[in-house]
Design a protein around this motif. Structure first.
Motif, PDB file in Angstrom:
ATOM      1  N   TYR A 147       0.840  -1.195   0.000  1.00 51.51           N
ATOM      2  CA  TYR A 147       0.000   0.000   0.000  1.00 51.51           C
ATOM      3  C   TYR A 147       0.889   1.265   0.000  1.00 51.51           C
ATOM      4  CZ  TYR A 147      -3.708  -3.222   1.387  1.00 51.51           C
ATOM      5  OH  TYR A 147      -4.594  -4.266   1.415  1.00 51.51           O
ATOM      6  N   LEU A 148       0.262   2.341  -0.524  1.00 54.43           N
ATOM      7  CA  LEU A 148       0.910   3.659  -0.527  1.00 54.43           C
ATOM      8  C   LEU A 148       0.028   4.611   0.271  1.00 54.43           C
ATOM      9  CD1 LEU A 148       3.294   5.380  -1.631  1.00 54.43           C
ATOM     10  CD2 LEU A 148       1.767   6.073  -3.484  1.00 54.43           C
ATOM     11  N   PHE A 149       0.527   5.042   1.429  1.00 55.67           N
ATOM     12  CA  PHE A 149      -0.192   5.992   2.277  1.00 55.67           C
ATOM     13  C   PHE A 149       0.241   7.419   1.881  1.00 55.67           C
ATOM     14  CE2 PHE A 149      -0.718   2.151   4.526  1.00 55.67           C
ATOM     15  CZ  PHE A 149      -1.799   2.284   5.377  1.00 55.67           C
ATOM     16  N   THR A 150      -0.745   8.273   1.646  1.00 54.59           N
ATOM     17  CA  THR A 150      -0.476   9.660   1.242  1.00 54.59           C
ATOM     18  C   THR A 150      -1.310  10.614   2.083  1.00 54.59           C
ATOM     19  OG1 THR A 150      -0.014   9.006  -1.040  1.00 54.59           O
ATOM     20  CG2 THR A 150      -0.511  11.333  -0.655  1.00 54.59           C
ATOM     21  N   VAL A 151      -0.650  11.638   2.611  1.00 48.79           N
ATOM     22  CA  VAL A 151      -1.336  12.714   3.328  1.00 48.79           C
ATOM     23  C   VAL A 151      -1.014  14.027   2.599  1.00 48.79           C
ATOM     24  CG1 VAL A 151      -1.551  14.001   5.476  1.00 48.79           C
ATOM     25  CG2 VAL A 151      -1.255  11.517   5.527  1.00 48.79           C
ATOM     26  N   VAL A 152      -2.066  14.774   2.262  1.00 52.93           N
ATOM     27  CA  VAL A 152      -1.936  16.032   1.524  1.00 52.93           C
ATOM     28  C   VAL A 152      -2.465  17.172   2.385  1.00 52.93           C
ATOM     29  CG1 VAL A 152      -2.538  17.305  -0.561  1.00 52.93           C
ATOM     30  CG2 VAL A 152      -2.187  14.829  -0.670  1.00 52.93           C
ATOM     31  N   GLU A 153      -1.740  18.284   2.392  1.00 51.97           N
ATOM     32  CA  GLU A 153      -2.197  19.461   3.142  1.00 51.97           C
ATOM     33  C   GLU A 153      -2.013  20.701   2.268  1.00 51.97           C
ATOM     34  OE1 GLU A 153      -1.526  21.825   7.381  1.00 51.97           O
ATOM     35  OE2 GLU A 153      -0.616  19.839   7.055  1.00 51.97           O
ATOM     36  N   ASP A 154      -2.993  21.619   2.340  1.00 52.99           N
ATOM     37  CA  ASP A 154      -2.887  22.886   1.609  1.00 52.99           C
ATOM     38  C   ASP A 154      -1.710  23.703   2.142  1.00 52.99           C
ATOM     39  OD1 ASP A 154      -5.056  22.258   0.067  1.00 52.99           O
ATOM     40  OD2 ASP A 154      -6.504  23.303   1.352  1.00 52.99           O
ATOM     41  N   GLY A 155      -1.047  24.425   1.227  1.00 51.80           N
ATOM     42  CA  GLY A 155       0.132  25.208   1.608  1.00 51.80           C
ATOM     43  C   GLY A 155      -0.178  26.632   2.003  1.00 51.80           C
ATOM     44  N   ASP A 156      -1.462  26.946   2.225  1.00 50.21           N
ATOM     45  CA  ASP A 156      -1.816  28.320   2.593  1.00 50.21           C
ATOM     46  C   ASP A 156      -1.135  28.762   3.873  1.00 50.21           C
ATOM     47  OD1 ASP A 156      -3.377  28.393   0.371  1.00 50.21           O
ATOM     48  OD2 ASP A 156      -5.265  27.974   1.411  1.00 50.21           O
ATOM     49  N   PHE A 157      -1.048  27.820   4.815  1.00 53.38           N
ATOM     50  CA  PHE A 157      -0.433  28.172   6.094  1.00 53.38           C
ATOM     51  C   PHE A 157       1.043  28.527   5.898  1.00 53.38           C
ATOM     52  CE2 PHE A 157       1.797  26.914  10.035  1.00 53.38           C
ATOM     53  CZ  PHE A 157       1.198  27.804  10.907  1.00 53.38           C
ATOM     54  N   VAL A 158       1.718  27.742   5.051  1.00 55.93           N
ATOM     55  CA  VAL A 158       3.122  28.025   4.771  1.00 55.93           C
ATOM     56  C   VAL A 158       3.271  29.385   4.080  1.00 55.93           C
ATOM     57  CG1 VAL A 158       5.157  27.286   3.477  1.00 55.93           C
ATOM     58  CG2 VAL A 158       3.744  25.598   4.670  1.00 55.93           C
ATOM     59  N   GLU A 159       2.411  29.641   3.079  1.00 51.95           N
ATOM     60  CA  GLU A 159       2.493  30.907   2.350  1.00 51.95           C
ATOM     61  C   GLU A 159       2.213  32.088   3.268  1.00 51.95           C
ATOM     62  OE1 GLU A 159       3.565  31.426  -0.639  1.00 51.95           O
ATOM     63  OE2 GLU A 159       3.940  29.277  -0.875  1.00 51.95           O
ATOM     64  N   GLN A 160       1.255  31.936   4.181  1.00 53.60           N
ATOM     65  CA  GLN A 160       0.958  33.021   5.117  1.00 53.60           C
ATOM     66  C   GLN A 160       2.136  33.291   6.037  1.00 53.60           C
ATOM     67  OE1 GLN A 160      -2.661  31.955   7.115  1.00 53.60           O
ATOM     68  NE2 GLN A 160      -3.946  32.263   5.297  1.00 53.60           N
ATOM     69  N   GLN A 161       2.774  32.188   6.484  1.00 48.37           N
ATOM     70  CA  GLN A 161       3.945  32.355   7.338  1.00 48.37           C
ATOM     71  C   GLN A 161       5.077  33.071   6.587  1.00 48.37           C
ATOM     72  OE1 GLN A 161       4.705  28.296   8.782  1.00 48.37           O
ATOM     73  NE2 GLN A 161       4.420  29.091  10.837  1.00 48.37           N
ATOM     74  N   VAL A 162       5.316  32.637   5.340  1.00 45.74           N
ATOM     75  CA  VAL A 162       6.379  33.244   4.550  1.00 45.74           C
ATOM     76  C   VAL A 162       6.056  34.702   4.263  1.00 45.74           C
ATOM     77  CG1 VAL A 162       7.556  33.190   2.319  1.00 45.74           C
ATOM     78  CG2 VAL A 162       7.094  31.061   3.540  1.00 45.74           C
ATOM     79  N   LYS A 163       4.787  35.009   3.927  1.00 46.15           N
ATOM     80  CA  LYS A 163       4.397  36.385   3.637  1.00 46.15           C
ATOM     81  C   LYS A 163       4.560  37.270   4.862  1.00 46.15           C
ATOM     82  CE  LYS A 163       0.602  39.119   1.735  1.00 46.15           C
ATOM     83  NZ  LYS A 163      -0.788  39.081   1.212  1.00 46.15           N
TER      84      LYS A 163
END
Length: 450
Positions: A147-163
């Motif tokens: 099996y291949l387990f995949t977890v995906v998360e939106d990068g908005d939090f990262v972009e907000q932190q960087v901004k």
């Protein structure tokens, strides 16, 4: 104003330092922002890895080979549609086994090329990050499943932190930059203070309120100050010697001139002309004597009439060159008042008209115009004197303005007339131009006086 700034040493140094500082801060900001982004992505990777391990702990492979996932997941965002956190479980044949309720309507990210037990962190489209983990499970009955387990998360939090980090970083860099530029400006003014002091002292010498550079200057400028003092002393000595010589010459001529003036009364016929010329010579000597005694002092100058000076000079030259029968073509106003020393104007006009009369064949043309503009500069008076003589070769135009140089060595003269004209016009901040006359064919001299 722009020209003054371009010539300012302080402005150039401050501008160059400011540009270097701005370039350095911009590079630092880009590097720090990129470093912070990589750090934020690394933190997100670790968080997604924890989420994958959470899915692994919630999944169970049954004896019949089916995989079941508990509904009580550790992170409640898996249960909320559109929450920004999505989970997928697929087999190696790309068949989807399970997806979290939050991933309704979403397609799983592409499968990366990875070995069992090897994790992979990727950045997907739409600013999403995915963490993949490939496992091989075996049931009690010995059945294996991959099996291949995949977890995906939106990068908005990262972009907000960087901004947010970028805004804070640029704000502080701007504040620091302004403070540093102010410090640089203060240090620059302090460093160039000795130069400004020596400039002020030179201006005082020019105005006559100081005789030499006698302050204590920086070590690097002391040699310059000593050389300037030596130069000033030498020039003053030369100037004093010239004034004394001129004064002696004027005084020595006054007595013979007075004797000639007295003898002129016994002449018959041309008595008036002789007295007129002697009076004119006396005026010239008085003028030169005043210049010698002036010692550089500035005096108020009254109005002088250029037209009247031209008429008087032409009247005298008509008698001097009577045998040539010169035709003087005067195109001058009735009156041309200008604020110059009458003696200076007599020197300029007299020498130019005398040269034209000496070299012409029959015609000398004189033109005067007031308030002329040339090369984006306004002039108070424009004087044009032309003759129909042989002219002066182009290669000799610059030479005849030097003292002792004559256009023709066979012609009587001392070779200082045009040099005197050139020096006077330069002192008056004017402009002298010589060229062949287009109308008469001889020489043409143009004089512009501000």
């Amino acid at each position: 104003m722009n020209a003054l700034r371009a010539k300012s040493l302080s402005f150039r140094l401050l501008t160059s330092e400011g540009l270097v500082l701005a370039a350095f801060f911009a590079l630092v900001a880009v590097v720090l922002e990129q470093g912070f982004r990589e750090s934020a992505e690394e933190a997100l990777k670790e968080r997604l890895q924890v989420q994958v391990y959470s899915l692994l702990s919630s999944a169970e492979l049954k004896d019949n080979g089916e995989l079941s996932v508990s509904q009580n997941l550790q992170d409640p965002r898996f249960m909320n549609p559109g929450s920004g956190l999505y989970g997928f479980i697929r087999q190696t044949n790309k068949k989807q086994v399970w997806s979290s309720p939050s991933a309704i309507g979403l397609d799983p990210p592409p499968l990366p090329d990875m070995a069992p037990g090897e994790p992979a962190f990727t950045r997907e489209k739409r600013n999403r990050y995915a963490f993949h983990y490939r496992v091989i499970w075996q049931t009690l009955a010995g059945m294996e499943r991959e099996y291949l387990f995949t977890v995906v998360e939106d990068g908005d939090f990262v972009e907000q932190q960087v901004k947010h980090f970028a805004v804070t970083l640029w704000t502080w860099l701007l504040v620091i930059g302004v403070v540093l530029i102010f410090i640089q400006f203060s240090l620059l003014r302090w460093s160039l203070k000795p130069l400004r002091r020596i400039v002020r002292d030179l201006e005082s010498i020019e105005k006559g309120t100081r005789s030499r550079l006698d302050h204590y200057y920086a070590t690097e400028l002391q040699g310059l100050a000593n050389n300037l003092n030596a130069f000033i002393s030498s020039e003053r000595a030369h100037l004093e010697r010239y004034r004394n010589t001129l004064a002696d010459l004027a005084h020595s001529l006054k007595t013979p001139l007075a004797i000639l003036h007295g003898c002129a009364h016994s002449f018959q016929g041309n008595q008036d002309a002789v007295i007129e010329q002697l009076t004119y010579m006396d005026k010239i000597i008085q003028y030169q004597l005043q210049r010698a005694a002036a010692k550089g002092e500035s005096k108020t100058v009254g109005a002088s009439d250029v037209s009247d000076i031209i008429r008087k000079t032409v009247a005298s030259l008509t008698k001097v060159y009577l045998d040539k029968g010169i035709s003087f073509d005067l195109n001058i106003p009735e009156a041309s008042p200008v604020y110059y020393e009458e003696g200076d104007l007599y020197e300029i006009i007299g020498n130019l008209l005398d040269n034209a009369s000496k070299w012409c064949r029959k015609t000398v043309r004189v033109q005067v115009a007031l308030k002329q503009r040339k090369n984006r500069r306004n002039y108070a008076v424009f004087l044009l004197i032309e003759d129909d003589g042989p002219g002066i070769p182009q290669q000799k135009l610059g030479e005849i303005l030097k003292r002792g140089v004559r256009a023709d060595e066979n012609i009587h003269g001392h070779g200082i007339g045009m040099a005197v004209v050139s020096d006077l016009i330069e002192l008056l901040d004017g402009k002298l131009e010589g060229m062949p006359s287009k109308t008469l064919g001889g020489m043409s001299w143009s004089v512009y006086l501000p």
